[in-house]
Each structure stands twice: as C-alpha cells, then as structure tokens.
Design a protein around this motif. Structure first.
Motif, PDB file in Angstrom:
ATOM      1  N   LEU A 116      -4.352   9.636  14.854  1.00 25.57           N
ATOM      2  CA  LEU A 116      -4.677   8.543  15.759  1.00 25.57           C
ATOM      3  C   LEU A 116      -4.138   7.258  15.150  1.00 25.57           C
ATOM      4  O   LEU A 116      -4.538   6.870  14.038  1.00 25.57           O
ATOM      5  N   LEU A 117      -3.221   6.582  15.850  1.00 30.82           N
ATOM      6  CA  LEU A 117      -2.438   5.513  15.244  1.00 30.82           C
ATOM      7  C   LEU A 117      -2.719   4.159  15.873  1.00 30.82           C
ATOM      8  O   LEU A 117      -2.911   4.025  17.088  1.00 30.82           O
ATOM      9  N   VAL A 118      -2.688   3.150  14.999  1.00 29.54           N
ATOM     10  CA  VAL A 118      -2.687   1.746  15.385  1.00 29.54           C
ATOM     11  C   VAL A 118      -1.478   1.117  14.718  1.00 29.54           C
ATOM     12  O   VAL A 118      -1.347   1.185  13.491  1.00 29.54           O
ATOM     13  N   SER A 119      -0.561   0.569  15.500  1.00 26.79           N
ATOM     14  CA  SER A 119       0.678  -0.022  14.969  1.00 26.79           C
ATOM     15  C   SER A 119       1.447   0.974  14.103  1.00 26.79           C
ATOM     16  O   SER A 119       1.992   0.622  13.058  1.00 26.79           O
ATOM     17  N   GLY A 120       1.446   2.225  14.520  1.00 27.92           N
ATOM     18  CA  GLY A 120       2.260   3.235  13.862  1.00 27.92           C
ATOM     19  C   GLY A 120       1.637   3.898  12.657  1.00 27.92           C
ATOM     20  O   GLY A 120       2.253   4.783  12.045  1.00 27.92           O
ATOM     21  N   LYS A 121       0.410   3.505  12.265  1.00 30.49           N
ATOM     22  CA  LYS A 121      -0.243   4.079  11.083  1.00 30.49           C
ATOM     23  C   LYS A 121      -1.697   4.404  11.410  1.00 30.49           C
ATOM     24  O   LYS A 121      -2.291   3.842  12.340  1.00 30.49           O
ATOM     25  N   VAL A 122      -2.288   5.292  10.617  1.00 37.44           N
ATOM     26  CA  VAL A 122      -3.723   5.523  10.712  1.00 37.44           C
ATOM     27  C   VAL A 122      -4.457   4.342  10.107  1.00 37.44           C
ATOM     28  O   VAL A 122      -3.921   3.638   9.246  1.00 37.44           O
ATOM     29  N   ARG A 123      -5.687   4.110  10.568  1.00 41.54           N
ATOM     30  CA  ARG A 123      -6.498   3.048   9.976  1.00 41.54           C
ATOM     31  C   ARG A 123      -7.124   3.500   8.665  1.00 41.54           C
ATOM     32  O   ARG A 123      -7.364   2.700   7.758  1.00 41.54           O
ATOM     33  N   SER A 124      -7.442   4.781   8.581  1.00 44.90           N
ATOM     34  CA  SER A 124      -7.949   5.389   7.351  1.00 44.90           C
ATOM     35  C   SER A 124      -7.683   6.879   7.457  1.00 44.90           C
ATOM     36  O   SER A 124      -7.237   7.382   8.499  1.00 44.90           O
ATOM     37  N   ASP A 125      -7.963   7.612   6.385  1.00 50.09           N
ATOM     38  CA  ASP A 125      -7.733   9.054   6.396  1.00 50.09           C
ATOM     39  C   ASP A 125      -8.596   9.774   7.434  1.00 50.09           C
ATOM     40  O   ASP A 125      -8.304  10.905   7.814  1.00 50.09           O
ATOM     41  N   ALA A 126      -9.660   9.110   7.912  1.00 52.40           N
ATOM     42  CA  ALA A 126     -10.518   9.717   8.929  1.00 52.40           C
ATOM     43  C   ALA A 126      -9.821   9.835  10.280  1.00 52.40           C
ATOM     44  O   ALA A 126     -10.306  10.535  11.171  1.00 52.40           O
ATOM     45  N   ASP A 127      -8.668   9.160  10.448  1.00 58.55           N
ATOM     46  CA  ASP A 127      -7.911   9.250  11.703  1.00 58.55           C
ATOM     47  C   ASP A 127      -6.967  10.455  11.727  1.00 58.55           C
ATOM     48  O   ASP A 127      -6.101  10.534  12.601  1.00 58.55           O
ATOM     49  N   PHE A 128      -7.119  11.357  10.795  1.00 59.37           N
ATOM     50  CA  PHE A 128      -6.304  12.577  10.722  1.00 59.37           C
ATOM     51  C   PHE A 128      -7.208  13.760  11.052  1.00 59.37           C
ATOM     52  O   PHE A 128      -8.212  14.003  10.373  1.00 59.37           O
ATOM     53  N   VAL A 129      -6.881  14.496  12.102  1.00 60.43           N
ATOM     54  CA  VAL A 129      -7.676  15.654  12.530  1.00 60.43           C
ATOM     55  C   VAL A 129      -6.835  16.900  12.324  1.00 60.43           C
ATOM     56  O   VAL A 129      -5.747  17.022  12.889  1.00 60.43           O
ATOM     57  N   PHE A 130      -7.360  17.829  11.507  1.00 64.20           N
ATOM     58  CA  PHE A 130      -6.645  19.074  11.216  1.00 64.20           C
ATOM     59  C   PHE A 130      -7.647  20.108  10.729  1.00 64.20           C
ATOM     60  O   PHE A 130      -8.856  19.899  10.830  1.00 64.20           O
ATOM     61  N   TYR A 131      -7.161  21.248  10.216  1.00 61.89           N
ATOM     62  CA  TYR A 131      -8.060  22.365   9.909  1.00 61.89           C
ATOM     63  C   TYR A 131      -9.116  22.033   8.870  1.00 61.89           C
ATOM     64  O   TYR A 131     -10.208  22.607   8.897  1.00 61.89           O
ATOM     65  N   ASN A 132      -8.858  21.119   7.934  1.00 67.20           N
ATOM     66  CA  ASN A 132      -9.863  20.767   6.927  1.00 67.20           C
ATOM     67  C   ASN A 132     -10.719  19.576   7.337  1.00 67.20           C
ATOM     68  O   ASN A 132     -11.659  19.225   6.641  1.00 67.20           O
ATOM     69  N   GLN A 133     -10.375  18.913   8.430  1.00 63.94           N
ATOM     70  CA  GLN A 133     -11.119  17.759   8.941  1.00 63.94           C
ATOM     71  C   GLN A 133     -11.098  17.877  10.457  1.00 63.94           C
ATOM     72  O   GLN A 133     -10.344  17.194  11.139  1.00 63.94           O
TER      73      GLN A 133
END
Length: 429
Positions: A35-52
């Motif tokens: 999930l991106l704001v201005s091309g980047k995640v705001r924190s690592d919590a914006d990454f959704v995958f098998y471990n999160q």
C-alpha cells in the motif's frame, strides 16, 4: 489485457487471484500487496504477504493458496471501500520460491468482484525469464474511482529486492548479485493526463496521513512442509523460545450437500461450518490431556499443559481462524503434541474444504502446509505431530484423514490412531 493497459474496477471489494500451473520442478509462487503513498510504503505494516497476512486497516488481507488439480492460486482480498484515503496505489506482486518465473507456466493475475465472483480484469504474463519477483499489476485511484493497470515488471532479486525497492525494511542479510547479473531498472513513473485545476478557496490545511503502527523489520523466510519434505527441526530454525502460534484457516470449496428426509432426495444444507482446532498432549512427567473448545478445555499458557486455545472461530479467515498457542519456553516439559482438527457441525466430511495450517514461532521462520484433498468420509484430521527429541522439538506434517467408526467420537478415533490411551466422556460447548 495488454501490458500497460488499464480498466475500471467498479466493485467495492475485489479478490486478486495469482494463478499458475503447478507440477514437478515448478517453483512455488506467493502473492503480496504493498500500500503506497507517493510511491513508498509508510511503514513495514503496509506490506501484506504470507508472514504478515492482514493490513491494520482491514482493507487488504492474504487469503492463501489452493490447489485444483495442477492449477494453483494464491489470493488477496482488497476492500477498496476501506482503503485509507492517503493510499494512492495498491501494488500487486508475486515472488517465486525455488526458481525463476521462467519456469512457472501459465502465470496470470486476475481481479474478481468479491461479491459476485465476476472477472473484472485479467493479465497473463508470458515473457518471464530470470525474474524471481514480479509486479503484475496495481490498483490505483483515478478521479475518485479505482482502476487496475497491468504492469508486468520483474526483479531478479526476489521478494527481498521488490520489498526494499518500495521502502520495506527486511530482517535478513542483503545478498549482493554478481556483477554480471542482470539488474532491474524500475519502470518510469506513469504520466497521467493533467486535470483542470479546481477553483481555489480558503480551507484548513490537510491533516497529515497517519502511518500504520511501526513494526519490526519483516521476515521473508518461510518453510513449507510437503509429502517429500514432511518434517523440520525448530532448533535449526531458531524457534526454541517464546510463544508459537498455530493457525488453521479454511474455505468452503462448494456448498455442502446432504440427504433430506423428503422422499430420500438430495437437499442443500445451509448450516454454519464449525471446525475445532485441538491438541492432544503428553508431558515429560507422563501427564496426558486434550486442549479443545469442547468441554471448555482451553488449556493454559504459563502452567501445564503450556498450550492454550485462543477461542472458537467459525469464519476460517486467515486473519482469524482457529488458533492455538504453545509456550516454547517450557519445551522440555513436552514429550509429544498432536495438533488435530474436528468437524463440530456444518459438514459430514472434509471433502469440500480447503485448509492451511501455519505454525509461527516467535523466533525462526513460519512453517506452513496445506491439507491434501480428502477422499474419505472423514470428520477428524491429524494435522501435525510435535515431538521432543534431545532438547529439540520436531514438527512432522501428518495431514491424515481419519474415519470414525459408528458411535465413536472423532477424539477417540485420533487417540486410538496415535496410541494416546485416554478415557473419553461426552462433552458440549
């Protein structure tokens, strides 16, 4: 869809399906979203995958894999109506485990209306070679509405390279590619047509976007147990202390059918499905017992049996499901633990279910496996056997469907199959 093309997404919620044809020598693949704001995640919590597997906002979650013959899919759920206003794009990515995407046949991504299941968009990737990660597509906002773009840009540095490129902090050593290795060049930003400036008026300054809570660096490693590699040592993976979460999530492949009483004709059953995650335990001092919702035997985490059932779930979702917690700080107290699941109500067998088991230690890589297709009238399945061996705990994939005899409970059936030797009485929850 052709690479670079886009299409409107009129649905308020979608399922994004990554699919391919599996087979001998074909690498596994995993879907993820950023999930991106201005091309980047705001924190690592914006990454959704098998471990999160779930975003804090509830807008995006990883629903997991299923196999239908040789066809394999890994699915993400995106509730577009709940995506925070600050989020401009949801990047839809794939990573290969065990080889490059050039060895993954039939790779595609498609967007489905979460309510009706209708296909809204599909992009087939046909030119993969050495890439081990792909941005297959993205959901983005345009003039207040959502659209999907087919991207098809690859990385030869795997999920780690893809994640770090978007601002994720990875809790694993960085690997340096050989000087001769092909290097990924990020695609040029997409130029959107300018829009007419809105009339100016005095307004209060916008509130800054609130990033999701800060999290520890994400861990990308995982272990998948299979028939050919069914066991793993927790000590070798560093998972010897702290709490280990055991999650069972499931989905119904099709509506269950059963026999009605009216003239013996088949009628559809509309009952809620209730699966119960359970654990038989045997401690080093010889004590035996069971942790299960039946009889409110939820166990305890900080005293014997050092196993606790978190609750009784009926949704089967990956972010919830049924969960057990095992206190590995007391690993020497265990002789063996058998994790199993029973059907409490809503189905006569596991034949129409797809379920995934994930064991996540506080330290070390998560361990997961899917259940094989059930071909017998089973109401109890042995999932995993954890045994104590010389100070180590070994996790053995069982995935064994058992068929209770007439008048025999699922618990007594699994007890007999594994020689636990307990006395059973009827229970309720």
């Amino acid at each position: 869809m052709a690479k670079g093309s886009n299409v409107a997404v009129p649905a308020p919620a979608v399922r994004v399906e990554l699919g391919w044809r599996g087979g001998p020598g074909v690498p596994d693949a995993d879907a993820s979203a950023l999930l991106l704001v201005s091309g980047k995640v705001r924190s690592d919590a914006d990454f959704v995958f098998y471990n999160q597997p779930a975003h804090a906002s509830g807008a995006v979650r990883h629903e997991g894999k299923k196999n239908t013959g040789s066809d394999v899919t890994d699915t993400l759920f995106v509730d577009l109506a709940r995506v925070e206003p600050a989020i401009e794009r949801v990047v839809l990515a794939a990573s290969a485990d065990g080889g490059a995407f050039g060895r993954v046949p039939g790779l595609y991504v498609r967007v489905l209306d979460a309510s009706s299941g209708a296909e809204l968009a599909r992009f087939d990737s046909t030119d993969a070679t050495v890439e081990t990660a792909f941005v297959l597509g993205e959901l983005y906002r345009r003039q207040g509405a959502w659209k999907f773009r087919a991207v098809g840009q690859g990385y030869d540095s795997g999920l780690e390279g893809l994640a770090t490129d978007y601002g994720i902090t990875v809790d694993e050593p960085q690997r340096t590619a050989p000087a001769t290795a092909p290097q990924y060049t990020p695609p040029a930003p997409v130029a959107y047509p300018p829009t007419a400036p809105a009339p100016q008026r005095a307004t209060a300054p916008p509130m800054p976007a609130t990033p999701p809570p800060a999290t520890a660096p994400v861990r990308l490693s995982k272990i998948t147990l299979t028939k050919s590699a069914p066991s793993v040592s927790l000590a070798k993976q560093g998972g010897t202390a702290g709490a280990m979460r055991v999650n069972l999530n499931w989905e119904v492949r099709k509506q269950f059918s059963g026999w009605g009483s009216k003239r013996g004709r088949a009628t559809a059953m509309h009952r809620d499905l209730d699966l119960d995650l359970c654990a038989l335990y045997e401690l080093a001092d010889g004590r035996k017992g069971v942790v299960q919702a039946l009889g409110n035997a939820f166990g305890a985490l900080h005293q014997a049996p050092y196993i606790h059932l978190d609750g009784d779930d009926r949704t089967g979702g990956v972010a919830t499901g049924e969960n057990l917690t095992i206190n590995l700080d007391h690993k020497d107290a265990f002789r063996r633990i058998l994790i199993f699941v029973t059907i409490y109500e809503g189905a006569r067998s596991f034949a129409d279910l797809h379920a995934t088991v994930t064991l996540t230690p506080l330290h070390g890589a998560p361990i997961d496996f899917s259940l094989d297709e059930c071909t017998v009238p089973s109401t109890v399945c042995a999932l995993a056997l954890i045994t104590h061996d010389g100070g180590d705990l070994t996790v053995q994939r069982e995935a064994r469907y058992l068929v209770p005899g007439r008048g025999v409970s699922p618990q007594r059936t699994v007890d007999h199959a594994y020689g636990w030797g307990m006395n059973w009485t009827p229970g309720r929850k």
